[in-house]
Enzyme design. Structure first.
Site, PDB file in Angstrom:
ATOM      1  N   LYS A  20     -68.720  35.974   5.775  1.00 51.98           N
ATOM      2  CA  LYS A  20     -69.518  34.921   5.085  1.00 51.98           C
ATOM      3  C   LYS A  20     -68.214  33.914   4.599  1.00 51.98           C
ATOM      4  O   LYS A  20     -67.601  34.383   3.658  1.00 51.98           O
ATOM      5  CB  LYS A  20     -70.043  35.876   3.916  1.00 51.98           C
ATOM      6  CG  LYS A  20     -70.708  34.788   2.986  1.00 51.98           C
ATOM      7  CD  LYS A  20     -71.660  35.604   1.943  1.00 51.98           C
ATOM      8  CE  LYS A  20     -72.224  34.520   0.885  1.00 51.98           C
ATOM      9  NZ  LYS A  20     -73.142  33.697   1.250  1.00 51.98           N
ATOM     10  N   THR A  23     -71.364  29.661   0.831  1.00 51.29           N
ATOM     11  CA  THR A  23     -72.588  30.070  -0.042  1.00 51.29           C
ATOM     12  C   THR A  23     -73.139  28.682  -0.648  1.00 51.29           C
ATOM     13  O   THR A  23     -72.777  27.712  -0.581  1.00 51.29           O
ATOM     14  CB  THR A  23     -71.976  30.693  -1.631  1.00 51.29           C
ATOM     15  OG1 THR A  23     -72.994  31.182  -2.467  1.00 51.29           O
ATOM     16  CG2 THR A  23     -70.945  29.758  -2.320  1.00 51.29           C
ATOM     17  N   GLU A  73     -73.172  32.258   7.055  1.00 49.77           N
ATOM     18  CA  GLU A  73     -73.573  33.135   5.902  1.00 49.77           C
ATOM     19  C   GLU A  73     -73.819  34.712   6.303  1.00 49.77           C
ATOM     20  O   GLU A  73     -74.117  35.580   5.786  1.00 49.77           O
ATOM     21  CB  GLU A  73     -74.978  32.655   5.432  1.00 49.77           C
ATOM     22  CG  GLU A  73     -74.874  31.609   4.466  1.00 49.77           C
ATOM     23  CD  GLU A  73     -74.792  32.196   2.961  1.00 49.77           C
ATOM     24  OE1 GLU A  73     -74.433  33.212   2.725  1.00 49.77           O
ATOM     25  OE2 GLU A  73     -74.956  31.055   2.126  1.00 49.77           O
TER      26      GLU A  73
END
EC number: 3.5.1.135
Length: 102
Positions: A20, A23, A73
């Site tokens: 990841k 954000t 993500e």
């Protein structure tokens, strides 16, 4: 004083493993600057688990999210849009914060 950001605990392992790398946040968390190092904690219990460096902050609309965003993500585009709608119901103007784990 170090600035902080929190993530839901379900994202912790993906952040630590480098899966990841972005954000997506609302305007209230769009103030971070490239080069800034942030302390990262779990949202649920505020336990620190790493530091990240902000690489960029870019505006995006919900309908402008792409497969590339989803990959960053570590989820499918459908999953990403669903998660965003759950976290930010009714919100269309968002910000992509790209980061690297330190």
């Amino acid at each position: 004083m170090s600035r902080e950001i929190t993530f839901f605990s379900r994202f912790e392992q993906d952040i630590l493993a480098g899966r990841k790398t972005i954000t997506i946040r609302d305007a209230s968390e769009s103030h971070f600057q490239p080069g800034e190092v942030l302390r990262v904690s779990r949202n649920e219990d505020n336990v620190f688990f790493c530091q990240i460096e902000v690489l960029s902050v870019t505006p995006v609309r919900l309908d402008g999210l792409t497969e590339q965003h989803a990959r960053q993500e570590n989820m499918s585009l459908g999953e990403l849009k669903q998660v965003i709608k759950e976290i930010y119901p009714g919100l269309d103007e968002l910000f992509v914060i790209t980061f690297a784990k330190r």
